[in-house]
Design a protein around this motif. Structure first.
Motif, short mmCIF file in Angstrom:
data_model
loop_
_atom_site.label_atom_id
_atom_site.label_comp_id
_atom_site.label_asym_id
_atom_site.label_seq_id
_atom_site.Cartn_x
_atom_site.Cartn_y
_atom_site.Cartn_z
N ALA A 31 0.86 -1.18 0.00
CA ALA A 31 0.00 0.00 0.00
C ALA A 31 0.89 1.23 0.00
O ALA A 31 1.70 1.43 0.90
N ALA A 32 0.77 2.04 -1.03
CA ALA A 32 1.60 3.24 -1.11
C ALA A 32 1.11 4.31 -0.15
O ALA A 32 1.86 5.18 0.25
N ALA A 33 -0.15 4.25 0.21
CA ALA A 33 -0.75 5.23 1.12
C ALA A 33 -1.35 4.51 2.32
O ALA A 33 -1.61 3.31 2.27
N SER A 34 -1.57 5.26 3.38
CA SER A 34 -2.21 4.71 4.57
C SER A 34 -3.50 5.47 4.81
O SER A 34 -3.51 6.69 4.88
N TYR A 35 -4.60 4.75 4.92
CA TYR A 35 -5.90 5.36 5.12
C TYR A 35 -6.79 4.35 5.82
O TYR A 35 -6.50 3.14 5.87
N ASP A 36 -7.87 4.82 6.38
CA ASP A 36 -8.78 3.95 7.12
C ASP A 36 -9.95 3.53 6.24
O ASP A 36 -10.47 4.32 5.44
N ILE A 47 -20.21 -2.62 12.07
CA ILE A 47 -19.43 -1.65 11.31
C ILE A 47 -18.05 -1.62 11.96
O ILE A 47 -17.93 -1.41 13.17
N GLN A 48 -17.00 -1.84 11.18
CA GLN A 48 -15.65 -1.88 11.69
C GLN A 48 -14.76 -0.95 10.86
O GLN A 48 -14.99 -0.77 9.67
N ILE A 49 -13.76 -0.38 11.51
CA ILE A 49 -12.79 0.47 10.81
C ILE A 49 -11.39 -0.10 11.01
O ILE A 49 -10.99 -0.40 12.14
N TYR A 50 -10.66 -0.24 9.90
CA TYR A 50 -9.29 -0.75 9.91
C TYR A 50 -8.40 0.16 9.08
O TYR A 50 -8.87 0.89 8.21
N SER A 51 -7.10 0.05 9.31
CA SER A 51 -6.11 0.74 8.49
C SER A 51 -5.78 -0.10 7.27
O SER A 51 -5.66 -1.33 7.36
N SER A 52 -5.59 0.57 6.13
CA SER A 52 -5.17 -0.15 4.93
C SER A 52 -3.73 -0.62 5.02
O SER A 52 -3.31 -1.50 4.25
N ALA A 53 -2.96 -0.05 5.93
CA ALA A 53 -1.51 -0.23 5.92
C ALA A 53 -1.03 -1.49 6.64
O ALA A 53 0.16 -1.82 6.57
N ALA A 54 -1.92 -2.19 7.33
CA ALA A 54 -1.50 -3.37 8.08
C ALA A 54 -2.60 -4.41 8.06
O ALA A 54 -3.75 -4.12 7.71
N GLY A 55 -2.24 -5.65 8.43
CA GLY A 55 -3.24 -6.71 8.48
C GLY A 55 -4.37 -6.36 9.45
O GLY A 55 -4.16 -5.69 10.46
N TRP A 56 -5.56 -6.84 9.14
CA TRP A 56 -6.74 -6.49 9.94
C TRP A 56 -6.90 -7.48 11.08
O TRP A 56 -7.35 -8.61 10.90
N THR A 57 -6.51 -7.02 12.27
CA THR A 57 -6.64 -7.85 13.47
C THR A 57 -7.62 -7.20 14.45
O THR A 57 -8.71 -7.69 14.66
N SER A 58 -7.21 -6.06 15.02
CA SER A 58 -8.09 -5.35 15.96
C SER A 58 -8.62 -4.08 15.29
O SER A 58 -7.84 -3.22 14.88
N PRO A 59 -9.93 -3.94 15.19
CA PRO A 59 -10.48 -2.74 14.54
C PRO A 59 -10.24 -1.49 15.37
O PRO A 59 -10.15 -1.54 16.60
N LYS A 60 -10.12 -0.35 14.69
CA LYS A 60 -9.98 0.94 15.37
C LYS A 60 -11.29 1.40 16.00
O LYS A 60 -11.29 2.18 16.96
N TRP A 61 -12.39 0.97 15.42
CA TRP A 61 -13.72 1.38 15.90
C TRP A 61 -14.72 0.32 15.47
O TRP A 61 -14.59 -0.26 14.39
N VAL A 62 -15.68 0.05 16.34
CA VAL A 62 -16.70 -0.96 16.06
C VAL A 62 -18.05 -0.43 16.49
O VAL A 62 -18.18 0.21 17.54
N TRP A 63 -19.06 -0.68 15.68
CA TRP A 63 -20.45 -0.45 16.09
C TRP A 63 -21.20 -1.76 15.90
O TRP A 63 -21.21 -2.33 14.82
N SER A 64 -21.81 -2.23 16.99
CA SER A 64 -22.41 -3.56 17.00
C SER A 64 -23.84 -3.47 17.53
O SER A 64 -24.07 -3.47 18.73
N PRO A 65 -24.85 -3.39 16.63
CA PRO A 65 -26.21 -3.10 17.07
C PRO A 65 -27.07 -4.31 17.40
O PRO A 65 -28.25 -4.16 17.75
N GLY A 66 -26.53 -5.54 17.24
CA GLY A 66 -27.39 -6.70 17.42
C GLY A 66 -28.12 -7.02 16.13
O GLY A 66 -27.66 -6.68 15.04
N GLY A 67 -29.29 -7.68 16.25
CA GLY A 67 -30.01 -8.12 15.06
C GLY A 67 -31.35 -7.41 14.90
O GLY A 67 -31.45 -6.20 15.08
N GLY A 68 -32.36 -8.18 14.59
CA GLY A 68 -33.68 -7.60 14.36
C GLY A 68 -33.67 -6.64 13.21
O GLY A 68 -33.17 -6.94 12.12
N GLY A 69 -34.18 -5.43 13.43
CA GLY A 69 -34.19 -4.40 12.40
C GLY A 69 -32.80 -3.95 12.00
O GLY A 69 -32.64 -3.30 10.96
#
Length: 322
Positions: A31-36, A47-69
């Motif tokens: 990756a020539a550039a680093s971005y999220d 919803i998860q956020i990761y960096s393009s510059a490294a392997g995806w292990t631990s997300p920088k941010w997570v939103w976890s609403p459950g199921g249903g709607g």
């Protein structure tokens, strides 16, 4: 997501390997550039956020609403607001759409919602119109739903003010230069003028651009390298649309691409449906990997998760409409 499944399963199996333009051979895994990158990951429904510059292990941010709607999260965008700072806009095929206070402390589940609605009919996209504070949700059941406030800085005052028939409604993006709201669905992308304020906000004067009558549009996104265009993925290709001239060009002649985004460096990435099912569930519209392209358009590297992700969309984590 029903329209997506019927239209694209056959296309996914027959996806062409060679694009129609310069986006060609496999490249080096750098990756020539680093971005999220923000992803809609449907197996854990997060919803998860990761960096393009490294392997995806631990997300920088997570939103976890459950199921249903909130099941099968199908869209996420990020926007700046005067009162709350950065917010996340989310849509879920289970029927819900909402606004998340991204900076909220504590829970990153539904407790961080500033507003939500349940338009139903498999919502696939959501967008915010700045200053007016209005929200538009696109449902693949065939509608655009406009929600408008009595107070621009108070999402809790949003209420439904307009519903527009729009077959196959799947993607939304706001053009803040021309004050136009773009939508994509079955056979067309449409640009609407935004008129009025508060509860009088309306979409008017739709201008249609053909994407091919048999093609179902999937996503709309900005090119952060070229502000003159919007990027559209549909059943059989990824295309660009000039926001002013409405000229259409093919970027990739590949089937079943669910989302496509481009960084200012020229690097890009997509999620392409494989037509396969994972973890024994029914999701054949996902992919366990996000494919990245270098600035020259060559396939460069992929990112995935150790448990076998089910990615539906991937989008640059950026707040600008560009």
């Amino acid at each position: 997501m029903q329209l997506s499944r019927r239209t694209l399963l056959a296309g996914a199996a027959a996806a062409v390997a060679t694009p129609a333009t310069m986006w060609l051979a496999e490249g080096t895994a750098q990756a020539a550039a680093s971005y999220d990158v923000a992803v809609c990951e449907q197996y854990r429904n997060q919803i998860q956020i990761y960096s393009s510059a490294a392997g995806w292990t631990s997300p920088k941010w997570v939103w976890s609403p459950g199921g249903g709607g909130w099941s099968n999260l199908s869209d996420v965008k990020f926007r700046n607001t005067a009162k709350f700072g950065e917010v996340a806009l989310v849509a879920a095929s289970g029927g819900n759409v909402g606004i998340i206070d991204k900076n909220a402390s504590g829970t990153q589940g539904t407790g961080s919602l500033l507003w939500h609605a349940a338009p139903g009919s498999n919502p696939h996209a959501i967008e915010r119109i700045p200053n007016i504070g209005a929200i538009v949700a696109a449902s693949s059941g065939g509608y655009l739903h406009v929600y408008a406030p009595t107070a621009v800085n108070d999402p809790s005052t949003l209420a439904l003010v307009q519903t527009i028939s729009f077959p196959g409604a799947h993607g939304l993006w706001y053009d803040d230069v021309h004050n136009r709201l773009w939508a994509v669905g079955q056979g067309k992308a449409t640009s609407y003028a935004v008129s009025g304020t508060y509860r009088n906000t309306r979409l008017t004067g739709g201008v249609n651009i053909s994407i091919g009558a048999s093609n179902l549009g999937h996503s709309l996104d900005a090119s952060y390298k070229n502000s003159a265009i919007l990027l559209v993925s549909h059943s059989t290709a990824v295309i660009s649309i000039n926001k002013t001239t409405h000229a259409v060009s093919t970027v990739h002649a590949n089937h079943a691409v669910k989302s496509f985004s481009q960084h200012s460096s020229g690097e890009a990435f997509w999620v392409q449906s494989t037509g396969k099912k994972y973890h024994g569930d029914t999701r054949n519209w996902v992919n366990p990997d996000v494919q990245f392209f270098n600035a020259a358009g060559a396939r460069s590297f992929t990112r995935g998760l150790s448990y076998g992700a089910e990615f539906y969309k991937a989008r640059l984590h950026a707040v600008g409409y560009h």
